[in-house]
Design a protein around this motif. Structure first.
Motif, mmCIF file in Angstrom:
data_model
loop_
_atom_site.group_PDB
_atom_site.id
_atom_site.type_symbol
_atom_site.label_atom_id
_atom_site.label_comp_id
_atom_site.label_asym_id
_atom_site.label_seq_id
_atom_site.Cartn_x
_atom_site.Cartn_y
_atom_site.Cartn_z
ATOM 1 N N ILE A 1 1.887 69.419 -1.485
ATOM 2 C CA ILE A 1 2.323 68.281 -0.669
ATOM 3 C C ILE A 1 1.876 68.535 0.764
ATOM 4 N N ILE A 2 1.236 67.548 1.386
ATOM 5 C CA ILE A 2 0.763 67.673 2.771
ATOM 6 C C ILE A 2 1.437 66.609 3.617
ATOM 7 N N ASN A 3 2.223 67.056 4.588
ATOM 8 C CA ASN A 3 2.851 66.142 5.548
ATOM 9 C C ASN A 3 1.908 66.024 6.744
ATOM 10 N N THR A 4 1.277 64.877 6.893
ATOM 11 C CA THR A 4 0.177 64.713 7.836
ATOM 12 C C THR A 4 0.637 64.195 9.191
ATOM 13 N N CYS A 5 -0.269 64.314 10.158
ATOM 14 C CA CYS A 5 -0.082 63.730 11.493
ATOM 15 C C CYS A 5 -1.216 62.740 11.732
ATOM 16 N N GLN B 1 -9.217 73.161 -3.633
ATOM 17 C CA GLN B 1 -8.651 74.428 -4.089
ATOM 18 C C GLN B 1 -7.554 74.253 -5.126
ATOM 19 N N ASN B 2 -6.949 73.060 -5.167
ATOM 20 C CA ASN B 2 -5.848 72.861 -6.108
ATOM 21 C C ASN B 2 -6.050 71.624 -6.972
ATOM 22 N N GLY B 3 -6.290 70.482 -6.329
ATOM 23 C CA GLY B 3 -6.572 69.258 -7.064
ATOM 24 C C GLY B 3 -5.394 68.336 -7.277
ATOM 25 N N GLN B 4 -4.174 68.875 -7.276
ATOM 26 C CA GLN B 4 -2.978 68.079 -7.491
ATOM 27 C C GLN B 4 -2.271 67.916 -6.140
ATOM 28 N N VAL B 5 -2.516 66.816 -5.433
ATOM 29 C CA VAL B 5 -2.089 66.690 -4.039
ATOM 30 C C VAL B 5 -1.361 65.373 -3.797
ATOM 31 N N ILE B 6 -0.224 65.479 -3.103
ATOM 32 C CA ILE B 6 0.515 64.318 -2.602
ATOM 33 C C ILE B 6 0.437 64.343 -1.082
ATOM 34 N N VAL B 7 0.146 63.194 -0.488
ATOM 35 C CA VAL B 7 0.053 63.074 0.968
ATOM 36 C C VAL B 7 1.204 62.217 1.469
ATOM 37 N N THR B 8 1.860 62.696 2.525
ATOM 38 C CA THR B 8 2.927 61.928 3.168
ATOM 39 C C THR B 8 2.753 62.035 4.681
ATOM 40 N N GLY B 9 3.671 61.464 5.438
ATOM 41 C CA GLY B 9 3.620 61.588 6.893
ATOM 42 C C GLY B 9 2.945 60.424 7.587
ATOM 43 N N CYS B 10 2.712 60.594 8.882
ATOM 44 C CA CYS B 10 2.231 59.492 9.721
ATOM 45 C C CYS B 10 0.866 58.972 9.284
ATOM 46 N N SER C 1 2.858 71.506 6.428
ATOM 47 C CA SER C 1 3.512 70.616 7.389
ATOM 48 C C SER C 1 2.723 70.605 8.687
ATOM 49 N N LEU C 2 2.170 69.449 9.034
ATOM 50 C CA LEU C 2 1.384 69.284 10.251
ATOM 51 C C LEU C 2 2.141 68.397 11.239
ATOM 52 N N GLY C 3 1.727 68.436 12.493
ATOM 53 C CA GLY C 3 2.269 67.480 13.453
ATOM 54 C C GLY C 3 3.448 67.988 14.260
ATOM 55 N N CYS C 4 4.244 67.040 14.736
ATOM 56 C CA CYS C 4 5.287 67.290 15.736
ATOM 57 C C CYS C 4 6.583 67.771 15.082
ATOM 58 N N PRO C 5 7.576 68.156 15.906
ATOM 59 C CA PRO C 5 8.866 68.570 15.345
ATOM 60 C C PRO C 5 9.550 67.503 14.494
ATOM 61 N N LYS C 6 9.318 66.228 14.805
ATOM 62 C CA LYS C 6 9.923 65.177 13.973
ATOM 63 C C LYS C 6 9.367 65.250 12.555
ATOM 64 N N ALA C 7 8.068 65.543 12.435
ATOM 65 C CA ALA C 7 7.477 65.728 11.113
ATOM 66 C C ALA C 7 8.011 66.992 10.457
ATOM 67 N N THR C 8 8.283 68.013 11.269
ATOM 68 C CA THR C 8 8.862 69.242 10.729
ATOM 69 C C THR C 8 10.203 68.963 10.067
ATOM 70 N N VAL C 9 11.026 68.136 10.699
ATOM 71 C CA VAL C 9 12.322 67.781 10.106
ATOM 72 C C VAL C 9 12.113 67.034 8.789
ATOM 73 N N ASP C 10 11.160 66.099 8.764
ATOM 74 C CA ASP C 10 10.846 65.400 7.514
ATOM 75 C C ASP C 10 10.465 66.404 6.425
ATOM 76 N N SER C 11 9.642 67.395 6.789
ATOM 77 C CA SER C 11 9.223 68.412 5.827
ATOM 78 C C SER C 11 10.418 69.211 5.329
ATOM 79 N N GLU C 12 11.300 69.572 6.247
ATOM 80 C CA GLU C 12 12.488 70.331 5.858
ATOM 81 C C GLU C 12 13.335 69.566 4.849
#
Length: 439
Positions: free
Chosen positions: A47-51, A71-80, A12-23
């Protein structure tokens, strides 16, 4: 897939609003039986929640995606940054999925496609308050999504859309769940907290028999009923902000306001498409402090904005001296891809940006050190955060987690994380206080 519950690594990257999305995503994952693991190697998927707010955040997000793929290969990207799906997909074509911000359902659909849920979610148990990335004693409470402003340096509306306020009864229901779970501090967040409810015309809702308008002041007053610390972040200085100051003076909510002023020069504020009049702001700050002398004001500023002259910067420094703000952050202007300010004339050279940044921070350090020195001899309640070799790190009402200073408590006594303790302030530096437990 390995045996047992499918395992998901989450960044989880970015601001507290992104933190809530991650939660919210993590809560749903746990509700459906997925296990959350702390590293890439043990995960079946990441899963990577981006900024995507400033260039440095974009670069951090891109580096994190690249590392997870290697390192893993199986990645989903979300966030801003995920809102710029073409950019992400072109650079990383092997990603499993890319979604924008606050897209829990879309993320879960992608997870289900590539890592099916192990069993019926109705049979799983998760805490009623959901899975939180913050410590057990504080939590962010997001009251809206998006923003109606079109600041020239910001691309948040293009990433998160216009303002959409949550119904006030739903916000208070969530707050009640947090309080019942033992939360000691709620940090109210959004992109524009004081605009809360404007999109729904301040609709009246009922919560436990109380008629409440979906309005900033009504929300602050209602949250004050819980008897915990309530901290307000990202507050535009609209006139109705004046109405919350008496609530702070009465102890209903913390006397703390996070107001991103961004600059003080009228010319620069107009170029930023920001509201603000230097003299009027100073008058209001003085009035607020008359009503609530304990008020702490945090703000952020941008230096090196296109067209900023030495005179504009001097005006900003003069404002800083006059306002005597308690907590201040500063950024050099970053030409975020897609921001309209990038097209403005007279960009400021990078060397001058850095020179102004350091001069600004030195000025604020002097102000902060003087203001904190006046705390010496005071008795204050603090919230214990963690243990150290000498005692504990704690926060006072003047300290938001991770962005403000801390209180260093020296003691041999056993104190508990997430509990309040009265301390006597014995020393101060530019940012932090030093204390011993009161006797």
């Amino acid at each position: 897939m390995t045996g047992g519950a499918p395992r998901v690594g989450f960044v989880s990257l970015g601001c507290p609003k992104a933190t809530v999305d991650s939660e919210q995503v993590i809560t749903q994952l746990r509700a459906e039986g997925y296990e959350i693991v702390p590293d890439y190697d043990d995960a079946d998927m990441v899963i990577i929640n981006t900024c995507g707010f400033i260039d440095a955040a974009v670069e951090e997000s891109l580096e994190t995606i690249d590392q997870a793929l290697h390192q893993n290969g199986q990645v989903i990207v979300t966030g801003c940054l995920g809102a710029r799906a073409d950019l992400i997909s072109e650079r990383f074509p092997s990603l499993l999925a890319v979604t924008g911000p606050h897209a829990r359902d879309e993320v879960m659909q992608a997870v289900h496609r590539h890592l099916p849920a192990p069993h019926d979610p109705f049979l799983d148990l998760v805490p009623k308050q959901g899975i939180r990335l913050t410590p057990r004693h504080y939590a962010y409470l997001k009251i809206s999504e998006g923003c109606n402003h079109r600041c020239s340096f910001c691309i948040i509306p293009s990433l998160r859309g216009d303002l959409v306020s949550r119904p006030i009864d739903a916000v208070l229901d969530e707050a009640q769940i947090l309080v019942d779970a033992g939360i000691r501090e709620i940090l109210v967040i959004s992109q524009d907290t004081s605009a809360y409810g404007v999109d729904c015309r301040y609709a009246t809702r009922f919560w436990r028999g109380q008629p409440l308008q979906t309005r900033f002041v009504d929300l602050a007053r209602a949250l004050g009923q819980f008897g915990i610390w309530v901290r307000l972040h990202y507050v535009y200085p609209y006139p109705h902000v004046d109405d919350v100051i008496p609530l702070m003076a009465d102890g209903a909510i913390l006397p703390y306001l996070d107001i991103p002023f961004q600059h003080a020069s009228k010319k620069i504020l107009q170029a930023m498409r920001r509201p603000g009049n230097r003299d009027r702001v100073l008058e209001r700050i003085a009035k607020w402090r008359e009503i609530c002398p304990e008020l702490v004001i945090r703000s952020t500023f941008i230096v090196g904005f296109p067209g900023e002259t030495d005179a504009d910067f001097d005006e900003l420094l003069d404002f800083l001296e006059s306002a005597q703000l308690d907590r201040v952050g500063c950024f050099t202007y970053s030409p975020v891809d897609g921001a309209t300010a990038n097209a403005l004339p007279k960009p400021v050279p990078e060397a001058i940006k850095q020179e102004r940044y350091h001069y600004f921070m030195q000025k604020q350090q002097q102000i902060s050190a003087l203001k904190l020195s006046r705390r010496i001899g005071q008795r204050m309640p603090v919230l214990i955060e963690s243990a150290t070799d000498e005692g504990y790190l704690a926060r006072s009402y003047a300290d938001a987690p991770e962005i403000d200073g801390v209180v260093h408590v020296t003691t041999d006594a056993a104190l508990s994380r997430g509990e309040f303790c009265d301390v006597d302030i014995t020393c101060a530096d530019e940012y932090d206080l030093y204390a011993v437990p009161s006797r």
